[in-house]
Scaffold this active site. Sequence first.
Site, mmCIF file in Angstrom:
data_model
loop_
_atom_site.group_PDB
_atom_site.id
_atom_site.type_symbol
_atom_site.label_atom_id
_atom_site.label_comp_id
_atom_site.label_asym_id
_atom_site.label_seq_id
_atom_site.Cartn_x
_atom_site.Cartn_y
_atom_site.Cartn_z
ATOM 1 N N THR A 82 0.823 -1.218 0.000
ATOM 2 C CA THR A 82 0.000 0.000 0.000
ATOM 3 C C THR A 82 0.855 1.264 0.000
ATOM 4 O OG1 THR A 82 -1.181 -1.264 1.708
ATOM 5 C CG2 THR A 82 -2.097 0.880 1.087
ATOM 6 N N HIS B 90 -8.258 -0.479 3.398
ATOM 7 C CA HIS B 90 -8.085 -1.940 3.417
ATOM 8 C C HIS B 90 -9.445 -2.649 3.398
ATOM 9 C CE1 HIS B 90 -3.840 -1.715 4.006
ATOM 10 N NE2 HIS B 90 -3.845 -1.393 5.280
ATOM 11 N N SER C 164 4.513 -10.874 6.626
ATOM 12 C CA SER C 164 4.629 -9.431 6.843
ATOM 13 C C SER C 164 3.581 -8.955 7.862
ATOM 14 C CB SER C 164 4.448 -8.700 5.505
ATOM 15 O OG SER C 164 4.589 -7.319 5.680
ATOM 16 N N TYR D 256 2.287 -7.099 -6.098
ATOM 17 C CA TYR D 256 3.519 -6.668 -5.412
ATOM 18 C C TYR D 256 4.750 -7.282 -6.080
ATOM 19 C CZ TYR D 256 6.900 -6.417 -1.508
ATOM 20 O OH TYR D 256 8.011 -6.204 -0.730
HETATM 21 S S1 PPS Z 1 0.244 -1.478 5.510
HETATM 22 O O1 PPS Z 1 0.595 -1.503 6.961
HETATM 23 O O2 PPS Z 1 -0.863 -2.382 5.234
HETATM 24 O O3 PPS Z 1 -0.012 -0.133 4.999
HETATM 25 O O4 PPS Z 1 1.548 -2.061 4.795
HETATM 26 P P1 PPS Z 1 1.863 -2.012 3.249
HETATM 27 O O5 PPS Z 1 2.456 -0.712 2.901
HETATM 28 O O6 PPS Z 1 0.677 -2.476 2.481
HETATM 29 O O7 PPS Z 1 2.952 -3.157 3.077
HETATM 30 C C1 PPS Z 1 4.190 -3.131 3.745
HETATM 31 C C2 PPS Z 1 5.105 -4.101 3.018
HETATM 32 O O8 PPS Z 1 5.510 -3.511 1.767
HETATM 33 C C3 PPS Z 1 6.934 -3.486 1.726
HETATM 34 N N1 PPS Z 1 7.431 -2.350 0.913
HETATM 35 C C4 PPS Z 1 8.300 -2.492 -0.110
HETATM 36 N N2 PPS Z 1 8.842 -3.597 -0.665
HETATM 37 C C5 PPS Z 1 9.710 -3.399 -1.685
HETATM 38 N N3 PPS Z 1 10.069 -2.176 -2.174
HETATM 39 C C6 PPS Z 1 9.532 -1.049 -1.643
HETATM 40 N N4 PPS Z 1 9.891 0.145 -2.117
HETATM 41 C C7 PPS Z 1 8.596 -1.185 -0.565
HETATM 42 N N5 PPS Z 1 7.898 -0.316 0.195
HETATM 43 C C8 PPS Z 1 7.197 -1.045 1.085
HETATM 44 C C9 PPS Z 1 7.320 -3.365 3.189
HETATM 45 O O9 PPS Z 1 8.683 -3.607 3.392
HETATM 46 C C10 PPS Z 1 6.384 -4.385 3.805
HETATM 47 O O10 PPS Z 1 6.756 -5.731 3.497
HETATM 48 P P2 PPS Z 1 7.736 -6.651 4.408
HETATM 49 O O11 PPS Z 1 7.743 -7.999 3.736
HETATM 50 O O12 PPS Z 1 7.157 -6.717 5.775
HETATM 51 O O13 PPS Z 1 9.078 -6.006 4.354
#
Ligand code: PPS
Length: 300
Positions: free
Chosen positions: A55, A114, A144, A200
């Site tokens: 997100t 969400h 996550s 993703y």
């Molecule tokens: S939330 O709390 O629902 O708003 O979280 P959300 O932003 O949907 O998801 C968080 C996960 O997205 C990963 N993330 C990224 N991954 C790769 N590249 C970039 N730039 C990036 N930005 C956010 C973030 O690290 C969380 O995943 P995990 O696996 O926990 O690291």
Amino acid sequence: MSDNPQKTNSSLRPELFDFHGISMTHYFTDNWEKIQNFQARPDDILIATYPRSGTTWVSHILDLLHFGQTFPERQTSIPIYDRVPFLELAFPLLDLGVDLAEKLPTSPRLIKSHLPIQFVPKSFLEQNCKIVYVARNAKDNVVSYFHFERMNVGDPEPGDWNSFLHRFMEGKMVFGSWYDHVNGFWKKKQTYPNLHYMFYEDMLKDTELEIDKLCSFLGLSPSEEERKLLRSELKFDQMKKNDMVNYSLLPPMDVKVSPFMRKGKVGDWKNHFTVAQNDEFDKDYKKKMMDPKLQFCTEA
Ligand code: PPS
């Protein structure tokens, strides 16, 4: 307020309850009527996801695409949760998400939610708003989500990993079943053309290609300068150290317990699932995910 911060924090943890067939907590239902009556405008863009699907990443992309050139100071002075309000959030001491969304001075307004498709306020659909949906493979998503509940006192206690995984399979998570969520928006896409469904894993594999697809959906054509900015700003390491997007400033979250930007990878589930858990998960998954067209990638 208690003078013991730990006690204060843990006492904020809510209980899950059944809300019209979906597991929710009161932090997302307290303000229900106002959320449901939210008046969307035709140019509003809804960023819809199951929690922990990317997100924040997509919110940052959309914000940069729309306002990176016109309001560059926005990205360095306003945290992402104020730039892209979380519509259904009603957490003590924080502004109501719906109020923030109503007050957004931008055009378009970028709004995060969400909520599963059946709970999305009707006006978004009536106004034919663009919806960007991001989905993440279930195995990395649950890992996550587990670490997120550990660090976020705004969510219920996650318990141990094994029980959390089983709760996920049963759909007893905040915002309900991952399986129903990703399928619900997938089905909606068939009848609602203004819904762009992203993954993703595709974003990680080829961010530029996914941005191109997003831009053609949104009718945007970023300049080479804008693309350069996107390339550097959207990298995981860059976002992880950027306090405006890494949630380090938001009180209910303790990034020392687990960072909001934790690993940002495909396949981290292998460090969490046992062989037995994986077998059980796969068997259950096949029963729930019947549409052969909705396929997820679980390998880097
Ligand atoms: S939330 O709390 O629902 O708003 O979280 P959300 O932003 O949907 O998801 C968080 C996960 O997205 C990963 N993330 C990224 N991954 C790769 N590249 C970039 N730039 C990036 N930005 C956010 C973030 O690290 C969380 O995943 P995990 O696996 O926990 O690291």
